[in-house]
Design a protein around this motif. Structure first.
Motif, mmCIF file in Angstrom:
data_model
loop_
_atom_site.group_PDB
_atom_site.id
_atom_site.type_symbol
_atom_site.label_atom_id
_atom_site.label_comp_id
_atom_site.label_asym_id
_atom_site.label_seq_id
_atom_site.Cartn_x
_atom_site.Cartn_y
_atom_site.Cartn_z
ATOM 1 N N ASP A 35 5.661 -3.678 13.412
ATOM 2 C CA ASP A 35 6.634 -3.656 14.125
ATOM 3 C C ASP A 35 7.401 -3.086 14.510
ATOM 4 O OD1 ASP A 35 5.589 -6.103 16.614
ATOM 5 O OD2 ASP A 35 5.636 -6.968 14.270
ATOM 6 N N ASP A 36 8.576 -2.790 13.472
ATOM 7 C CA ASP A 36 9.034 -2.218 12.514
ATOM 8 C C ASP A 36 9.202 -1.158 12.266
ATOM 9 O OD1 ASP A 36 11.111 -4.106 13.458
ATOM 10 O OD2 ASP A 36 10.990 -4.748 10.866
ATOM 11 N N LEU A 37 7.920 -0.850 11.988
ATOM 12 C CA LEU A 37 7.525 0.189 11.292
ATOM 13 C C LEU A 37 7.045 1.437 12.785
ATOM 14 C CD1 LEU A 37 6.392 2.555 9.151
ATOM 15 C CD2 LEU A 37 3.883 1.673 9.545
ATOM 16 N N ILE A 56 -1.499 2.362 15.094
ATOM 17 C CA ILE A 56 -0.822 2.816 13.087
ATOM 18 C C ILE A 56 -1.344 1.928 12.667
ATOM 19 C CG2 ILE A 56 1.160 2.081 12.099
ATOM 20 C CD1 ILE A 56 3.181 3.324 14.651
ATOM 21 N N ILE A 57 -1.360 0.462 13.376
ATOM 22 C CA ILE A 57 -2.121 -0.726 11.930
ATOM 23 C C ILE A 57 -4.321 -0.029 11.525
ATOM 24 C CG2 ILE A 57 -3.840 -3.003 11.704
ATOM 25 C CD1 ILE A 57 -1.080 -3.977 13.657
ATOM 26 N N VAL A 108 6.597 4.835 3.893
ATOM 27 C CA VAL A 108 7.449 4.425 4.639
ATOM 28 C C VAL A 108 7.545 2.638 4.893
ATOM 29 C CG1 VAL A 108 8.981 4.064 6.998
ATOM 30 C CG2 VAL A 108 7.760 6.541 6.098
ATOM 31 N N ARG A 109 6.032 1.886 5.646
ATOM 32 C CA ARG A 109 6.743 0.855 5.244
ATOM 33 C C ARG A 109 6.736 0.032 4.338
ATOM 34 N NH1 ARG A 109 1.155 -3.139 5.483
ATOM 35 N NH2 ARG A 109 2.060 -4.987 5.637
ATOM 36 N N LEU A 110 6.454 0.561 2.584
ATOM 37 C CA LEU A 110 6.203 -0.549 1.653
ATOM 38 C C LEU A 110 7.786 0.110 0.938
ATOM 39 C CD1 LEU A 110 4.119 -2.943 0.477
ATOM 40 C CD2 LEU A 110 3.029 -1.191 2.118
ATOM 41 N N CYS A 111 8.573 0.961 1.747
ATOM 42 C CA CYS A 111 9.411 1.518 0.792
ATOM 43 C C CYS A 111 10.924 0.911 1.683
ATOM 44 C CB CYS A 111 9.663 3.538 1.321
ATOM 45 S SG CYS A 111 11.548 3.984 0.249
ATOM 46 N N LYS A 112 10.614 0.202 2.459
ATOM 47 C CA LYS A 112 11.788 -0.419 3.729
ATOM 48 C C LYS A 112 10.854 -1.618 4.019
ATOM 49 C CE LYS A 112 14.563 0.750 6.748
ATOM 50 N NZ LYS A 112 16.215 0.199 6.330
ATOM 51 N N ASN A 113 10.638 -1.841 2.924
ATOM 52 C CA ASN A 113 9.451 -3.122 2.879
ATOM 53 C C ASN A 113 9.128 -3.328 4.322
ATOM 54 O OD1 ASN A 113 8.887 -5.707 2.366
ATOM 55 N ND2 ASN A 113 10.586 -6.708 1.198
ATOM 56 N N ILE A 114 8.892 -3.369 5.621
ATOM 57 C CA ILE A 114 9.238 -3.621 6.722
ATOM 58 C C ILE A 114 7.133 -4.038 7.321
ATOM 59 C CG2 ILE A 114 11.853 -2.488 7.339
ATOM 60 C CD1 ILE A 114 9.354 0.073 8.392
ATOM 61 N N CYS A 115 8.009 -5.114 8.141
ATOM 62 C CA CYS A 115 6.744 -5.015 9.428
ATOM 63 C C CYS A 115 5.947 -3.880 9.797
ATOM 64 C CB CYS A 115 6.707 -6.495 9.937
ATOM 65 S SG CYS A 115 7.535 -6.079 10.869
ATOM 66 N N TYR A 150 8.270 0.677 15.924
ATOM 67 C CA TYR A 150 9.658 1.461 16.271
ATOM 68 C C TYR A 150 10.299 2.819 15.614
ATOM 69 C CZ TYR A 150 14.408 1.335 17.580
ATOM 70 O OH TYR A 150 15.717 1.487 18.653
ATOM 71 N N MET A 151 10.061 2.572 14.452
ATOM 72 C CA MET A 151 10.571 3.691 13.571
ATOM 73 C C MET A 151 9.795 5.133 13.926
ATOM 74 S SD MET A 151 11.897 2.568 9.784
ATOM 75 C CE MET A 151 12.171 4.035 9.416
ATOM 76 N N ALA A 152 8.706 4.768 14.185
ATOM 77 C CA ALA A 152 7.398 5.886 14.027
ATOM 78 C C ALA A 152 7.832 6.616 15.545
ATOM 79 C CB ALA A 152 5.845 5.315 14.185
ATOM 80 N N ASN A 153 8.529 5.972 16.521
ATOM 81 C CA ASN A 153 8.549 6.661 17.778
ATOM 82 C C ASN A 153 9.699 6.502 18.259
ATOM 83 O OD1 ASN A 153 5.954 6.366 19.401
ATOM 84 N ND2 ASN A 153 6.008 4.091 18.689
ATOM 85 N N HIS A 154 11.345 5.933 17.145
ATOM 86 C CA HIS A 154 11.880 6.783 17.362
ATOM 87 C C HIS A 154 12.823 6.947 16.374
ATOM 88 C CE1 HIS A 154 12.045 4.291 21.169
ATOM 89 N NE2 HIS A 154 11.142 3.442 20.809
#
Length: 485
Positions: free
Chosen positions: A90-92, A124-125, A81-88, A94-98
């Motif tokens: 912090d955003d990952l 997560i990291i 998900v991190r690479l598919c969305k090209n997100i940091c 947020y998504m993992a929890n919401h």
């Protein structure tokens, strides 16, 4: 203690197999990725193979003790998900929890009214960091096999390959001798501050003043270099002299400190090792500024360093007008007619023509190849000799003047057709850059290589998922027509 995936059902927990994937194209890249991941999880053939790879890479030999860790499936999903969305991260986090859809695909989402599992940022990291470059390569080979199982109508259908390279930039600023000198000096002072904070070591009461003075001299050097007007050369030389004088004074003070300081813990030893590295860089860049500006020398390319943090960084010039220079590493990719990336490689100080023999050794034993196209950068007579008997249609344009036989071959209809189709790989590269492979935020060469591998796997899964969604839409339309009739 870590599980592949906790199959124990609890009241209110939503099943992964029941995840409803949105079909609309406007929903972005995630639904396609989720469709592919859901198919992998629910299909025993691919599920077992993915978990076998993750087992070998992540699970310890004694997996019966310790606190419960993040499940292997959750690690795999979050990394994609991190690479598919090209997100940091912090955003990952947020998504993992919401994000309800992502959480259901991870197997942690519950119905309304039940306690929800919260996943910590650092957790997560730390867990995604368990994936290595070698593990990601194995997963990519499996994903390509999964993709061919989806796309191919005939199992033995030959592939039509295209190979090209692009630059993945490392997360560095533009390097100049004086700003690298400043980087070296400030990191030396940073290491010293960590050492003297634990004990009352004399001589570093004005550590902040050292930092401020070195920064001001570096800025004066930059302003002098950027400005024009009369007497510019003299101003730049004076600024360089002042910067070098201060840096040499700091280096002598650091050398004396290095001799006098007695480490009292393993932490001190580690910090001193880092200090030694930064002191070596400080000495090197004092010499480079002195030779280039004061003595007027031309510094050989082999002596230059482009980052003191990401030491693997190369100065890449591909002959393009924009950008004319890129700082990072070249990555070579090979795609097939389904736009899946069947092979990728991080090129370490290698030209395009130097990687063809390695490509052939990796690809030809695995796949039946009908055609294979390259651009002129891959031309070499040995490469052509290597591939001519093994690939039915080889498109390897010669760099330079062709002889009669070569000219006739390059004018054939099939050669021209395949050469024109080669440009499709550029769109694959463009999408990869939108999947995060324009600039790598991760630190270290090992993480840089892993980041590229995760970008490739996320790209492939999204392509496969898009095909699965397209087929599902087609089936639904066909069923609707039958019911209407």
């Amino acid at each position: 203690m870590r599980n592949r995936f906790d199959q124990q059902l609890s009241i209110g927990k939503l099943l992964i197999a029941d995840t409803v994937i949105p079909m609309a194209k406007r929903n972005g890249p995630l639904p396609a990725l989720f469709a592919a991941l859901k198919e992998i999880f629910t299909n025993p053939k691919w599920n077992s193979q993915v978990f076998e790879i993750l087992d070998r890479a992540i699970l310890p030999k004694n997996n019966t003790t310790g606190r419960p860790g993040m499940d292997l499936w959750q690690i795999f999903v979050l990394s994609q998900v991190r690479l598919c969305k090209n997100i940091c991260y912090d955003d990952l986090h947020y998504m993992a929890n919401h994000d309800m859809l992502l959480r259901q695909l991870m197997g942690v989402e519950t119905e309304s009214g039940y306690d929800k599992l919260s996943i910590g940022y650092q957790r997560i990291i730390d867990n995604v960091d368990l994936l290595t470059d070698e593990t990601v390569r194995e997963l990519n080979q499996l994903i390509v096999a999964f993709g061919h199982d989806v796309f191919k109508k005939k199992g033995e259908e030959a592939l039509r390959l295209k190979t090209d390279s692009f630059v993945v930039e490392s997360n560095v600023h533009f390097p100049t001798d004086y700003n690298l000198l400043w980087d070296s000096g400030r990191k030396c002072l940073d290491m010293v501050s960590k050492l003297v904070v634990d004990q009352d070591f004399p001589g570093w009461r004005k550590l902040d003043d050292w930092l401020k003075c070195l920064k001001n001299l570096s800025r004066a050097m930059g302003i002098g270099s950027a400005s024009g007007g009369k007497g510019k050369e003299e101003r730049v030389k004076n600024a360089a002299k002042n910067l070098i004088l201060k840096a040499k004074t700091l280096l002598r003070k650091l050398e004396a400190f290095r001799i006098e300081f007695q480490p009292s813990s393993f932490n001190h030893i580690a910090i001193l090792a880092a200090l030694d590295g930064y002191m070596a860089y400080l000495e090197k860049h004092i010499d480079l500024v002195d030779r280039r500006i004061l003595k007027g020398e031309t510094i050989p390319h082999a002596e230059k360093v482009f980052s003191i943090f990401e030491e693997y960084t190369e100065w890449v010039t591909k002959g393009k007008k924009r950008p004319n220079v890129e700082l990072g590493k070249k990555a070579g990719i090979t795609t097939d007619q389904y736009h899946l990336i069947v092979d990728y490689q991080v090129m370490d100080h290698e030209a395009d023509s130097q990687i063809v023999s390695g490509l052939a050794k990796r690809i030809l034993p695995l796949f039946k190849v009908d055609s294979w196209s390259f651009d002129k950068g891959y031309w070499h007579k040995d490469n052509k000799k290597l591939l001519v008997g093994k690939v039915d249609q080889l498109v390897l344009p010669k760099k330079g003047k062709c002889n009669k036989e070569e000219s006739a071959q390059e004018k054939t209809t099939l050669f021209k057709k395949l050469r024109n189709k080669h440009s499709a790989v550029e769109s694959n590269i463009n999408e990869l850059e939108h999947r995060g492979l324009d600039r790598c935020p991760d630190r270290g060469y090992a993480h840089f290589k892993r980041y590229i591998g995760l970008g490739v796997s996320a790209y492939n899964l999204r392509k496969i998922g898009a095909e699965l969604i397209a087929r599902e839409i087609k089936n639904q339309k066909s069923l609707a027509r039958k019911q209407a009739a």
